[in-house]
Motif scaffolding. Structure first.
Motif, PDB file in Angstrom:
ATOM      1  N   VAL A  25       7.055   4.044  -0.871  1.00 20.86           N
ATOM      2  CA  VAL A  25       6.877   3.550   0.741  1.00 20.86           C
ATOM      3  C   VAL A  25       8.552   2.908   0.770  1.00 20.86           C
ATOM      4  O   VAL A  25       9.304   2.642  -0.410  1.00 20.86           O
ATOM      5  CB  VAL A  25       6.031   2.259   0.784  1.00 20.86           C
ATOM      6  N   THR A  79       0.699  -1.334  -0.117  1.00 16.94           N
ATOM      7  CA  THR A  79      -0.084  -0.115  -0.098  1.00 16.94           C
ATOM      8  C   THR A  79       0.904   1.382   0.133  1.00 16.94           C
ATOM      9  O   THR A  79       1.818   1.258   0.743  1.00 16.94           O
ATOM     10  CB  THR A  79      -0.830  -0.017   1.304  1.00 16.94           C
ATOM     11  N   ILE A  80       0.575   2.074  -1.008  1.00 22.41           N
ATOM     12  CA  ILE A  80       1.214   3.443  -0.907  1.00 22.41           C
ATOM     13  C   ILE A  80       0.266   4.317  -0.207  1.00 22.41           C
ATOM     14  O   ILE A  80      -0.845   4.611  -0.721  1.00 22.41           O
ATOM     15  CB  ILE A  80       1.592   3.918  -2.458  1.00 22.41           C
ATOM     16  N   PRO A  81       0.706   5.021   0.687  1.00 25.43           N
ATOM     17  CA  PRO A  81      -0.156   5.928   1.714  1.00 25.43           C
ATOM     18  C   PRO A  81      -0.726   7.277   0.803  1.00 25.43           C
ATOM     19  O   PRO A  81      -0.004   7.511  -0.328  1.00 25.43           O
ATOM     20  CB  PRO A  81       0.730   6.285   3.010  1.00 25.43           C
ATOM     21  N   PRO A  82      -1.747   7.696   1.110  1.00 24.72           N
ATOM     22  CA  PRO A  82      -2.198   8.855   0.390  1.00 24.72           C
ATOM     23  C   PRO A  82      -1.250  10.117   0.544  1.00 24.72           C
ATOM     24  O   PRO A  82      -0.309  10.144   1.654  1.00 24.72           O
ATOM     25  CB  PRO A  82      -3.518   9.593   1.079  1.00 24.72           C
ATOM     26  N   ALA A 121       8.221   3.367   8.468  1.00 23.25           N
ATOM     27  CA  ALA A 121       7.986   4.802   8.323  1.00 23.25           C
ATOM     28  C   ALA A 121       9.524   5.559   8.477  1.00 23.25           C
ATOM     29  O   ALA A 121      10.481   5.089   8.921  1.00 23.25           O
ATOM     30  CB  ALA A 121       7.059   5.427   9.699  1.00 23.25           C
ATOM     31  N   THR A 170       1.382  10.601  -1.162  1.00 27.31           N
ATOM     32  CA  THR A 170       2.994  10.475  -1.499  1.00 27.31           C
ATOM     33  C   THR A 170       2.817   9.510  -2.674  1.00 27.31           C
ATOM     34  O   THR A 170       1.969   8.736  -3.054  1.00 27.31           O
ATOM     35  CB  THR A 170       3.735   9.639  -0.058  1.00 27.31           C
ATOM     36  N   ASP A 206      -4.603  11.476  -3.681  1.00 27.45           N
ATOM     37  CA  ASP A 206      -5.112  11.873  -2.225  1.00 27.45           C
ATOM     38  C   ASP A 206      -5.510  10.541  -1.477  1.00 27.45           C
ATOM     39  O   ASP A 206      -6.115  10.586  -0.351  1.00 27.45           O
ATOM     40  CB  ASP A 206      -6.316  12.737  -2.284  1.00 27.45           C
ATOM     41  N   SER A 207      -5.678   9.357  -2.409  1.00 29.27           N
ATOM     42  CA  SER A 207      -6.179   8.236  -1.730  1.00 29.27           C
ATOM     43  C   SER A 207      -5.100   7.167  -1.762  1.00 29.27           C
ATOM     44  O   SER A 207      -3.944   7.730  -2.714  1.00 29.27           O
ATOM     45  CB  SER A 207      -7.383   7.661  -2.707  1.00 29.27           C
ATOM     46  N   GLU A 208      -5.227   6.047  -1.214  1.00 31.66           N
ATOM     47  CA  GLU A 208      -3.866   5.335  -1.283  1.00 31.66           C
ATOM     48  C   GLU A 208      -4.108   4.371  -2.413  1.00 31.66           C
ATOM     49  O   GLU A 208      -5.035   4.401  -3.154  1.00 31.66           O
ATOM     50  CB  GLU A 208      -4.131   4.112   0.225  1.00 31.66           C
ATOM     51  N   GLN A 209      -2.728   3.809  -2.673  1.00 33.92           N
ATOM     52  CA  GLN A 209      -2.668   3.081  -3.828  1.00 33.92           C
ATOM     53  C   GLN A 209      -2.178   1.776  -3.638  1.00 33.92           C
ATOM     54  O   GLN A 209      -1.512   1.745  -2.648  1.00 33.92           O
ATOM     55  CB  GLN A 209      -1.673   3.733  -5.070  1.00 33.92           C
ATOM     56  N   GLN A 210      -2.449   0.806  -4.268  1.00 35.88           N
ATOM     57  CA  GLN A 210      -2.034  -0.500  -4.078  1.00 35.88           C
ATOM     58  C   GLN A 210      -1.055  -1.069  -5.307  1.00 35.88           C
ATOM     59  O   GLN A 210      -1.449  -0.895  -6.328  1.00 35.88           O
ATOM     60  CB  GLN A 210      -3.037  -1.648  -4.073  1.00 35.88           C
TER      61      GLN A 210
END
Length: 200
Positions: free
Chosen positions: A62, A54-57, A71, A59, A91-95
Protein backbone atom coordinates in the motif's frame (compact mmCIF):
# COMPACT_ATOMS: atom_id res chain seq x y z
CA UNK A 1 63.12 6.58 -22.74
CA UNK A 2 62.86 8.37 -19.35
CA UNK A 3 60.31 10.75 -20.85
CA UNK A 4 58.18 7.82 -22.09
CA UNK A 5 58.35 6.26 -18.60
CA UNK A 6 57.18 9.55 -17.03
CA UNK A 7 54.28 9.71 -19.50
CA UNK A 8 53.28 6.10 -18.63
CA UNK A 9 53.35 6.87 -14.89
CA UNK A 10 51.28 10.03 -15.43
CA UNK A 11 48.70 8.13 -17.53
CA UNK A 12 48.39 5.54 -14.75
CA UNK A 13 48.24 8.19 -12.00
CA UNK A 14 45.40 10.27 -13.48
CA UNK A 15 42.79 7.47 -13.71
CA UNK A 16 43.73 6.29 -10.22
CA UNK A 17 43.32 9.84 -8.87
CA UNK A 18 39.97 10.25 -10.62
CA UNK A 19 38.76 6.93 -9.20
CA UNK A 20 39.85 8.02 -5.72
CA UNK A 21 37.92 11.29 -6.03
CA UNK A 22 34.79 9.44 -7.17
CA UNK A 23 35.02 6.99 -4.27
CA UNK A 24 35.56 9.84 -1.83
CA UNK A 25 32.38 11.46 -3.19
CA UNK A 26 30.47 8.30 -2.26
CA UNK A 27 31.84 8.24 1.28
CA UNK A 28 29.08 9.00 3.79
CA UNK A 29 29.34 12.27 5.64
CA UNK A 30 29.10 12.00 9.42
CA UNK A 31 25.92 14.11 9.67
CA UNK A 32 24.46 14.08 13.19
CA UNK A 33 21.56 16.50 12.58
CA UNK A 34 18.48 14.27 12.46
CA UNK A 35 16.55 16.96 10.55
CA UNK A 36 18.99 16.81 7.61
CA UNK A 37 18.27 14.86 4.42
CA UNK A 38 21.91 13.68 4.62
CA UNK A 39 21.37 12.07 8.04
CA UNK A 40 21.63 8.29 7.84
CA UNK A 41 19.39 6.39 10.21
CA UNK A 42 21.48 4.09 12.40
CA UNK A 43 21.38 0.33 12.78
CA UNK A 44 18.84 -0.53 15.45
CA UNK A 45 16.14 1.76 14.03
CA UNK A 46 12.63 0.40 14.66
CA UNK A 47 9.49 0.72 12.52
CA UNK A 48 6.33 0.71 14.62
CA UNK A 49 2.96 -0.07 13.01
CA UNK A 50 0.43 1.67 15.25
CA UNK A 51 -2.83 0.86 13.46
CA UNK A 52 -3.92 -2.09 11.33
CA UNK A 53 -3.24 -1.54 7.63
CA UNK A 54 -5.09 -3.47 4.93
CA UNK A 55 -3.20 -4.73 1.87
CA UNK A 56 -5.80 -5.05 -0.94
CA UNK A 57 -6.26 -8.31 -2.88
CA UNK A 58 -3.99 -8.82 -5.88
CA UNK A 59 -1.13 -6.70 -4.57
CA UNK A 60 1.62 -6.85 -1.95
CA UNK A 61 1.81 -3.20 -0.87
CA UNK A 62 0.00 0.00 0.00
CA UNK A 63 1.07 3.61 -0.52
CA UNK A 64 0.93 6.05 2.39
CA UNK A 65 0.87 9.84 2.28
CA UNK A 66 -0.33 12.38 4.84
CA UNK A 67 -1.00 9.58 7.29
CA UNK A 68 -3.43 7.65 5.12
CA UNK A 69 -3.51 4.96 2.47
CA UNK A 70 -3.77 6.58 -0.96
CA UNK A 71 -4.56 5.15 -4.39
CA UNK A 72 -1.82 5.55 -7.00
CA UNK A 73 -3.97 7.95 -9.04
CA UNK A 74 -4.36 10.18 -5.93
CA UNK A 75 -0.69 10.15 -4.98
CA UNK A 76 1.15 13.49 -5.10
CA UNK A 77 4.30 12.07 -6.67
CA UNK A 78 6.48 15.14 -6.13
CA UNK A 79 6.00 15.12 -2.35
CA UNK A 80 7.24 12.60 0.24
CA UNK A 81 5.39 9.27 0.39
CA UNK A 82 5.96 5.75 1.72
CA UNK A 83 5.03 2.19 0.73
CA UNK A 84 4.53 -0.75 3.07
CA UNK A 85 5.12 -4.15 1.46
CA UNK A 86 4.50 -7.78 2.39
CA UNK A 87 6.03 -10.90 0.84
CA UNK A 88 2.99 -12.44 -0.84
CA UNK A 89 0.39 -11.36 -3.38
CA UNK A 90 -2.91 -12.99 -2.40
CA UNK A 91 -6.42 -13.09 -3.88
CA UNK A 92 -7.75 -11.96 -0.50
CA UNK A 93 -6.86 -8.87 1.52
CA UNK A 94 -4.09 -9.04 4.11
CA UNK A 95 -3.72 -7.23 7.42
CA UNK A 96 -0.53 -5.74 8.81
CA UNK A 97 -1.30 -5.64 12.51
CA UNK A 98 0.13 -3.19 15.06
CA UNK A 99 3.60 -4.24 16.16
CA UNK A 100 7.29 -3.41 16.26
CA UNK A 101 9.60 -4.32 13.38
CA UNK A 102 13.40 -4.29 13.49
CA UNK A 103 14.98 -2.58 10.48
CA UNK A 104 17.62 -5.19 9.68
CA UNK A 105 18.91 -3.15 6.72
CA UNK A 106 18.46 0.49 5.74
CA UNK A 107 19.23 1.08 2.08
CA UNK A 108 19.32 4.45 0.34
CA UNK A 109 18.61 4.19 -3.39
CA UNK A 110 18.14 6.55 -6.29
CA UNK A 111 16.05 5.62 -9.31
CA UNK A 112 15.56 7.07 -12.77
CA UNK A 113 12.07 8.10 -13.77
CA UNK A 114 9.88 6.91 -16.62
CA UNK A 115 11.55 3.52 -16.98
CA UNK A 116 9.90 0.17 -16.31
CA UNK A 117 11.44 -1.13 -14.16
CA UNK A 118 13.20 2.06 -13.04
CA UNK A 119 16.96 1.94 -13.48
CA UNK A 120 18.83 1.74 -10.19
CA UNK A 121 21.51 4.40 -9.94
CA UNK A 122 23.20 3.83 -6.61
CA UNK A 123 22.59 2.33 -3.22
CA UNK A 124 24.15 2.45 0.20
CA UNK A 125 23.31 0.12 3.05
CA UNK A 126 23.33 0.08 6.83
CA UNK A 127 22.77 -3.32 8.43
CA UNK A 128 22.07 -4.17 12.03
CA UNK A 129 25.59 -5.59 12.31
CA UNK A 130 27.40 -2.70 10.60
CA UNK A 131 28.22 0.76 11.82
CA UNK A 132 29.84 1.87 8.55
CA UNK A 133 27.99 2.36 5.29
CA UNK A 134 28.88 0.18 2.32
CA UNK A 135 28.41 1.83 -1.06
CA UNK A 136 27.81 0.24 -4.44
CA UNK A 137 27.20 1.90 -7.79
CA UNK A 138 25.69 0.42 -10.90
CA UNK A 139 25.95 1.49 -14.51
CA UNK A 140 23.06 3.62 -15.62
CA UNK A 141 20.64 2.08 -18.08
CA UNK A 142 19.67 5.48 -19.46
CA UNK A 143 20.39 9.19 -19.02
CA UNK A 144 17.34 10.26 -21.04
CA UNK A 145 15.04 11.29 -18.19
CA UNK A 146 16.26 13.91 -15.70
CA UNK A 147 13.71 13.01 -13.00
CA UNK A 148 15.02 11.03 -10.02
CA UNK A 149 13.48 9.42 -6.96
CA UNK A 150 15.51 9.07 -3.76
CA UNK A 151 14.20 6.33 -1.48
CA UNK A 152 15.06 4.90 1.92
CA UNK A 153 14.29 1.16 2.14
CA UNK A 154 13.77 -0.41 5.57
CA UNK A 155 13.98 -4.21 5.41
CA UNK A 156 11.74 -5.36 8.24
CA UNK A 157 11.81 -8.33 10.58
CA UNK A 158 9.26 -9.50 13.14
CA UNK A 159 8.77 -12.98 14.54
CA UNK A 160 5.07 -12.23 15.04
CA UNK A 161 4.53 -11.03 11.44
CA UNK A 162 7.23 -12.57 9.24
CA UNK A 163 5.28 -11.78 6.06
CA UNK A 164 5.88 -8.02 6.45
CA UNK A 165 8.84 -7.35 4.21
CA UNK A 166 9.72 -3.69 3.73
CA UNK A 167 8.89 -0.04 4.30
CA UNK A 168 10.04 2.35 1.56
CA UNK A 169 9.94 6.12 1.95
CA UNK A 170 10.69 8.53 -0.89
CA UNK A 171 11.39 12.24 -1.01
CA UNK A 172 9.22 12.64 -4.12
CA UNK A 173 10.16 12.74 -7.80
CA UNK A 174 12.42 15.71 -8.61
CA UNK A 175 14.94 16.99 -11.12
CA UNK A 176 18.55 16.11 -10.45
CA UNK A 177 19.36 19.60 -9.13
CA UNK A 178 16.60 19.40 -6.49
CA UNK A 179 16.70 15.72 -5.53
CA UNK A 180 16.94 14.88 -1.82
CA UNK A 181 16.37 11.92 0.45
CA UNK A 182 13.39 12.30 2.78
CA UNK A 183 14.17 13.48 6.29
CA UNK A 184 12.98 11.51 9.31
CA UNK A 185 10.33 14.19 9.92
CA UNK A 186 9.10 13.97 6.30
CA UNK A 187 8.88 10.17 6.48
CA UNK A 188 6.97 10.27 9.77
CA UNK A 189 4.66 12.96 8.37
CA UNK A 190 3.87 10.78 5.35
CA UNK A 191 3.19 7.82 7.69
CA UNK A 192 1.13 9.86 10.17
CA UNK A 193 -0.59 7.96 12.97
CA UNK A 194 -0.42 4.67 11.04
CA UNK A 195 3.31 3.98 11.32
CA UNK A 196 6.32 5.63 12.95
CA UNK A 197 10.09 5.32 12.55
CA UNK A 198 11.96 5.36 15.85
CA UNK A 199 15.67 5.74 16.52
CA UNK A 200 16.68 3.56 19.47
Amino acid sequence: MAQARRRTRRSQFLPATAAGILLAGCTPIGVTDVSSSHYRLPAGTTVVVRQSITIPPGTAHVTLQDGQVVAIDRLRRYEPFCELEVNDVLDSEQQVRPGRFAATQIIRQQELGAKHPPALLAASTVTASESDTANATWTLASWDNPLRLNQVHFQLQSGAQPNVRELRCAGGWAFTSNIAYPTLAEMNRALGALVSIEIN
